[in-house]
Design a protein around this motif. Structure first.
Motif, PDB file in Angstrom:
ATOM      1  N   ALA A  15       1.301  -1.286  -0.045  1.00 27.61           N
ATOM      2  CA  ALA A  15      -0.132  -0.291   0.085  1.00 27.61           C
ATOM      3  C   ALA A  15       0.896   1.377  -0.060  1.00 27.61           C
ATOM      4  CB  ALA A  15      -0.671  -0.147   0.983  1.00 27.61           C
ATOM      5  N   GLN A  16       2.000   1.444   0.794  1.00 28.65           N
ATOM      6  CA  GLN A  16       3.172   2.148   0.153  1.00 28.65           C
ATOM      7  C   GLN A  16       3.792   2.593  -1.130  1.00 28.65           C
ATOM      8  OE1 GLN A  16       2.832   3.848   3.070  1.00 28.65           O
ATOM      9  NE2 GLN A  16       1.261   3.170   3.762  1.00 28.65           N
ATOM     10  N   ILE A  17       2.995   1.969  -1.402  1.00 30.96           N
ATOM     11  CA  ILE A  17       4.556   2.006  -2.995  1.00 30.96           C
ATOM     12  C   ILE A  17       3.839   3.497  -3.925  1.00 30.96           C
ATOM     13  CG2 ILE A  17       5.018   1.281  -5.334  1.00 30.96           C
ATOM     14  CD1 ILE A  17       5.474  -1.981  -3.768  1.00 30.96           C
ATOM     15  N   PRO A  18       2.374   3.240  -3.859  1.00 29.47           N
ATOM     16  CA  PRO A  18       1.584   4.303  -4.723  1.00 29.47           C
ATOM     17  C   PRO A  18       1.582   5.626  -3.810  1.00 29.47           C
ATOM     18  CG  PRO A  18       0.344   2.272  -4.666  1.00 29.47           C
ATOM     19  CD  PRO A  18       1.194   1.964  -4.095  1.00 29.47           C
ATOM     20  N   ASN A  19       1.686   5.713  -2.866  1.00 31.78           N
ATOM     21  CA  ASN A  19       1.963   6.810  -1.791  1.00 31.78           C
ATOM     22  C   ASN A  19       3.351   7.142  -2.024  1.00 31.78           C
ATOM     23  OD1 ASN A  19      -0.746   6.987  -1.155  1.00 31.78           O
ATOM     24  ND2 ASN A  19      -0.271   5.695   0.705  1.00 31.78           N
ATOM     25  N   THR A  20       3.935   6.518  -1.804  1.00 29.13           N
ATOM     26  CA  THR A  20       5.619   6.978  -2.188  1.00 29.13           C
ATOM     27  C   THR A  20       5.668   7.571  -3.212  1.00 29.13           C
ATOM     28  OG1 THR A  20       6.523   4.599  -0.972  1.00 29.13           O
ATOM     29  CG2 THR A  20       8.075   6.062  -1.463  1.00 29.13           C
ATOM     30  N   ALA A  43      14.144  14.746 -14.657  1.00 27.60           N
ATOM     31  CA  ALA A  43      12.759  15.314 -13.209  1.00 27.60           C
ATOM     32  C   ALA A  43      11.212  15.311 -14.257  1.00 27.60           C
ATOM     33  CB  ALA A  43      13.093  16.624 -12.495  1.00 27.60           C
ATOM     34  N   LEU A  44      11.043  16.534 -15.624  1.00 31.40           N
ATOM     35  CA  LEU A  44       9.427  15.931 -15.896  1.00 31.40           C
ATOM     36  C   LEU A  44       9.569  14.458 -16.710  1.00 31.40           C
ATOM     37  CD1 LEU A  44      10.044  18.859 -18.576  1.00 31.40           C
ATOM     38  CD2 LEU A  44       8.685  18.450 -16.643  1.00 31.40           C
ATOM     39  N   VAL A  45      10.592  13.424 -16.570  1.00 33.96           N
ATOM     40  CA  VAL A  45      10.387  12.031 -17.194  1.00 33.96           C
ATOM     41  C   VAL A  45       9.454  11.222 -16.000  1.00 33.96           C
ATOM     42  CG1 VAL A  45      10.904   9.984 -17.877  1.00 33.96           C
ATOM     43  CG2 VAL A  45      11.849  11.929 -18.829  1.00 33.96           C
ATOM     44  N   TRP A  46      10.368  11.705 -14.342  1.00 30.61           N
ATOM     45  CA  TRP A  46      10.006  11.362 -13.875  1.00 30.61           C
ATOM     46  C   TRP A  46       8.873  11.378 -13.258  1.00 30.61           C
ATOM     47  CZ3 TRP A  46      10.426   6.456 -10.797  1.00 30.61           C
ATOM     48  CH2 TRP A  46       9.294   6.534 -10.075  1.00 30.61           C
ATOM     49  N   GLY A  47       8.506  12.957 -13.042  1.00 24.54           N
ATOM     50  CA  GLY A  47       7.363  13.484 -12.487  1.00 24.54           C
ATOM     51  C   GLY A  47       6.356  13.345 -13.217  1.00 24.54           C
ATOM     52  N   MET A  48       5.944  13.200 -15.067  1.00 23.39           N
ATOM     53  CA  MET A  48       5.080  12.667 -15.807  1.00 23.39           C
ATOM     54  C   MET A  48       4.782  11.039 -15.153  1.00 23.39           C
ATOM     55  SD  MET A  48       5.831  14.633 -19.154  1.00 23.39           S
ATOM     56  CE  MET A  48       4.205  13.895 -19.646  1.00 23.39           C
ATOM     57  N   THR A  49       5.721  10.324 -15.515  1.00 24.82           N
ATOM     58  CA  THR A  49       5.384   8.492 -15.300  1.00 24.82           C
ATOM     59  C   THR A  49       4.915   7.758 -13.240  1.00 24.82           C
ATOM     60  OG1 THR A  49       7.881   7.924 -16.193  1.00 24.82           O
ATOM     61  CG2 THR A  49       7.069   6.671 -14.750  1.00 24.82           C
ATOM     62  N   SER A  50       5.224   8.912 -12.848  1.00 27.15           N
ATOM     63  CA  SER A  50       4.810   8.231 -11.641  1.00 27.15           C
ATOM     64  C   SER A  50       3.605   9.586 -11.462  1.00 27.15           C
ATOM     65  CB  SER A  50       5.434   9.415 -10.262  1.00 27.15           C
ATOM     66  OG  SER A  50       5.436  10.511 -10.392  1.00 27.15           O
ATOM     67  N   GLU A  51       2.895   9.706 -12.415  1.00 23.74           N
ATOM     68  CA  GLU A  51       1.539  10.547 -12.291  1.00 23.74           C
ATOM     69  C   GLU A  51       0.662   9.346 -12.203  1.00 23.74           C
ATOM     70  OE1 GLU A  51      -1.824  12.448 -13.335  1.00 23.74           O
ATOM     71  OE2 GLU A  51      -0.732  11.564 -14.709  1.00 23.74           O
ATOM     72  N   PHE A  52       1.423   8.427 -13.740  1.00 23.94           N
ATOM     73  CA  PHE A  52       1.238   7.149 -13.947  1.00 23.94           C
ATOM     74  C   PHE A  52       0.676   6.225 -13.268  1.00 23.94           C
ATOM     75  CE2 PHE A  52       0.682   3.640 -15.780  1.00 23.94           C
ATOM     76  CZ  PHE A  52       0.086   3.583 -17.340  1.00 23.94           C
ATOM     77  N   LEU A  53       2.183   5.954 -12.402  1.00 23.82           N
ATOM     78  CA  LEU A  53       2.323   5.318 -12.100  1.00 23.82           C
ATOM     79  C   LEU A  53       1.314   4.420 -10.661  1.00 23.82           C
ATOM     80  CD1 LEU A  53       5.813   3.560 -12.404  1.00 23.82           C
ATOM     81  CD2 LEU A  53       3.620   2.721 -13.704  1.00 23.82           C
ATOM     82  N   ASP A  54       1.522   5.981  -9.881  1.00 22.82           N
ATOM     83  CA  ASP A  54       0.826   5.964  -8.603  1.00 22.82           C
ATOM     84  C   ASP A  54      -0.501   5.283  -8.821  1.00 22.82           C
ATOM     85  OD1 ASP A  54       0.182   8.409  -9.805  1.00 22.82           O
ATOM     86  OD2 ASP A  54       0.266   9.510  -8.003  1.00 22.82           O
ATOM     87  N   GLY A  55      -1.566   6.170  -9.416  1.00 22.07           N
ATOM     88  CA  GLY A  55      -3.069   5.627  -9.702  1.00 22.07           C
ATOM     89  C   GLY A  55      -2.668   4.240 -10.504  1.00 22.07           C
ATOM     90  N   MET A  61      -2.994  -3.303  -7.083  1.00 18.92           N
ATOM     91  CA  MET A  61      -3.164  -3.688  -6.091  1.00 18.92           C
ATOM     92  C   MET A  61      -4.023  -3.337  -4.875  1.00 18.92           C
ATOM     93  SD  MET A  61       1.082  -3.708  -5.623  1.00 18.92           S
ATOM     94  CE  MET A  61       0.688  -1.622  -5.226  1.00 18.92           C
ATOM     95  N   ASN A  62      -5.194  -2.712  -5.583  1.00 18.85           N
ATOM     96  CA  ASN A  62      -6.431  -2.664  -4.498  1.00 18.85           C
ATOM     97  C   ASN A  62      -5.690  -2.147  -3.245  1.00 18.85           C
ATOM     98  OD1 ASN A  62      -8.682  -2.844  -4.037  1.00 18.85           O
ATOM     99  ND2 ASN A  62      -9.052  -4.551  -3.063  1.00 18.85           N
ATOM    100  N   VAL A  63      -5.048  -1.274  -3.811  1.00 15.91           N
ATOM    101  CA  VAL A  63      -4.239  -0.189  -2.290  1.00 15.91           C
ATOM    102  C   VAL A  63      -4.872   1.517  -2.204  1.00 15.91           C
ATOM    103  CG1 VAL A  63      -3.068  -1.873  -1.778  1.00 15.91           C
ATOM    104  CG2 VAL A  63      -2.331  -0.603  -2.937  1.00 15.91           C
ATOM    105  N   VAL A  64      -5.798   1.284  -3.116  1.00 17.14           N
ATOM    106  CA  VAL A  64      -6.609   2.869  -3.027  1.00 17.14           C
ATOM    107  C   VAL A  64      -6.705   3.025  -1.633  1.00 17.14           C
ATOM    108  CG1 VAL A  64      -8.435   4.478  -3.783  1.00 17.14           C
ATOM    109  CG2 VAL A  64      -7.346   2.654  -5.250  1.00 17.14           C
ATOM    110  N   SER A  65      -6.251   4.773  -1.165  1.00 18.66           N
ATOM    111  CA  SER A  65      -6.208   5.231   0.505  1.00 18.66           C
ATOM    112  C   SER A  65      -6.540   6.653   0.038  1.00 18.66           C
ATOM    113  CB  SER A  65      -4.951   4.975   0.835  1.00 18.66           C
ATOM    114  OG  SER A  65      -4.141   5.353   0.216  1.00 18.66           O
ATOM    115  N   ALA A  66      -6.669   6.829   1.255  1.00 17.85           N
ATOM    116  CA  ALA A  66      -7.922   8.192   1.241  1.00 17.85           C
ATOM    117  C   ALA A  66      -7.064   9.489   1.526  1.00 17.85           C
ATOM    118  CB  ALA A  66      -8.367   8.314   2.786  1.00 17.85           C
ATOM    119  N   PHE A  67      -5.217   9.302   1.931  1.00 19.83           N
ATOM    120  CA  PHE A  67      -4.791   9.663   2.082  1.00 19.83           C
ATOM    121  C   PHE A  67      -3.477  10.110   0.842  1.00 19.83           C
ATOM    122  CE2 PHE A  67       0.591   9.929   1.514  1.00 19.83           C
ATOM    123  CZ  PHE A  67       0.756  11.055   2.703  1.00 19.83           C
ATOM    124  N   GLY A  68      -3.804   8.928  -0.608  1.00 16.89           N
ATOM    125  CA  GLY A  68      -2.902   8.554  -1.866  1.00 16.89           C
ATOM    126  C   GLY A  68      -4.314   9.576  -2.606  1.00 16.89           C
TER     127      GLY A  68
END
Length: 195
Positions: A15-20, A43-55, A61-68
Motif C-alpha cells: 500500500a505504501q508503493i503508490p503513496n511513495t 525530473a519531467l520524465v519521472w514526474g510524468m511517469t509517477s503521475e501515471f504509475l501511482d494511481g 493492487m487494490n490499495v487505494v487509500s484516502a491519503f493517496g
C-alpha cells in the motif's frame, strides 16, 4: 507470525508503493526550481511517469487509500506549478503565455471558489471531465515537457494549447450553466464533497 498477519504485513508494504511515488513527485516539485537545467528532462520524465504509475498501481493492487486520493492532486498541482514557474524564470515561456495555457484551470479554480462561497457545491457533483478538458490537460503536459526542447516553434505549441484551454473553459462554463438550474442551494449540499 501466522499467515494472516504475514499477508496483512505484505499488503501494508504494498500500500505504501503508490503513496511513495506520489510523495516523490511532491518533493521533486518542491525541489525543481533549484535543480540545474541539465536535470530538468529527467525530473519531467519521472514526474510524468509517477503521475501515471501511482494511481495505476493503487488500483491494480487494490490499495487505494484516502491519503493517496488526497495527496495525488496536491502533488500534481505543486509539481506542475513549480515546473511552469521555473520555466517562466528561465524565459522559456512568458507569464501571459502561462496564464493562457492554464486558463481552463484558473477559470475552474475561481468559479469553484465563488460557488463554494455561495453554498453551491452541489453544482460540481458528478461533473464528469469532458473530452475537451482531457485534451487540454494532455496538451498542457506535452507543452511543459517540450519547452526545454523546442526553439522558436515553442510559441506555436503554447498558443495552440492556450486555444484548447480557453475552449475547454468555455465548454466547462456551458455545461455548468446547463446543470446549475437542476442543483439545489440547500445548506445540506455544502456538507457533501466530490473529488
Amino acid at each position: 507470525m501466522n499467515g494472516n498477519q504475514r499477508w496483512l504485513s505484505v499488503k501494508g508494504l504494498r500500500a505504501q508503493i503508490p503513496n511513495t511515488l506520489t510523495m516523490t513527485r511532491l518533493f521533486l516539485g518542491l525541489a525543481f526550481p533549484w535543480l540545474p537545467s541539465s536535470w530538468w528532462m529527467a525530473a519531467l520524465v519521472w514526474g510524468m511517469t509517477s503521475e501515471f504509475l501511482d494511481g495505476y498501481l493503487a488500483r491494480r493492487m487494490n490499495v487505494v487509500s484516502a491519503f493517496g486520493q488526497l495527496m495525488d492532486p496536491v502533488a500534481d498541482k505543486i509539481f506542475v506549478m513549480a515546473v511552469a514557474l521555473t520555466f517562466v524564470r528561465a524565459e522559456l515561456i512568458s507569464l501571459p503565455q502561462l496564464g493562457l495555457v492554464a486558463f481552463r484551470d484558473l477559470f475552474v479554480a475561481v468559479s469553484s471558489l465563488v460557488l463554494l462561497l455561495r453554498g453551491q457545491r452541489s453544482a460540481f457533483r458528478d461533473m464528469v471531465p469532458s473530452p475537451l478538458g482531457k485534451w487540454a490537460t494532455a496538451f498542457q503536459l506535452v507543452t511543459l515537457f517540450s519547452l526545454p526542447l523546442l526553439g522558436a516553434t515553442r510559441d506555436v505549441l503554447i498558443y495552440l494549447t492556450g486555444l484548447i484551454s480557453v475552449l475547454a473553459a468555455m465548454d466547462y462554463a456551458r455545461r455548468f450553466i446547463h446543470r446549475a438550474p437542476h442543483c439545489s442551494n440547500s445548506p445540506s449540499d455544502g456538507s457533501k464533497s466530490h473529488s
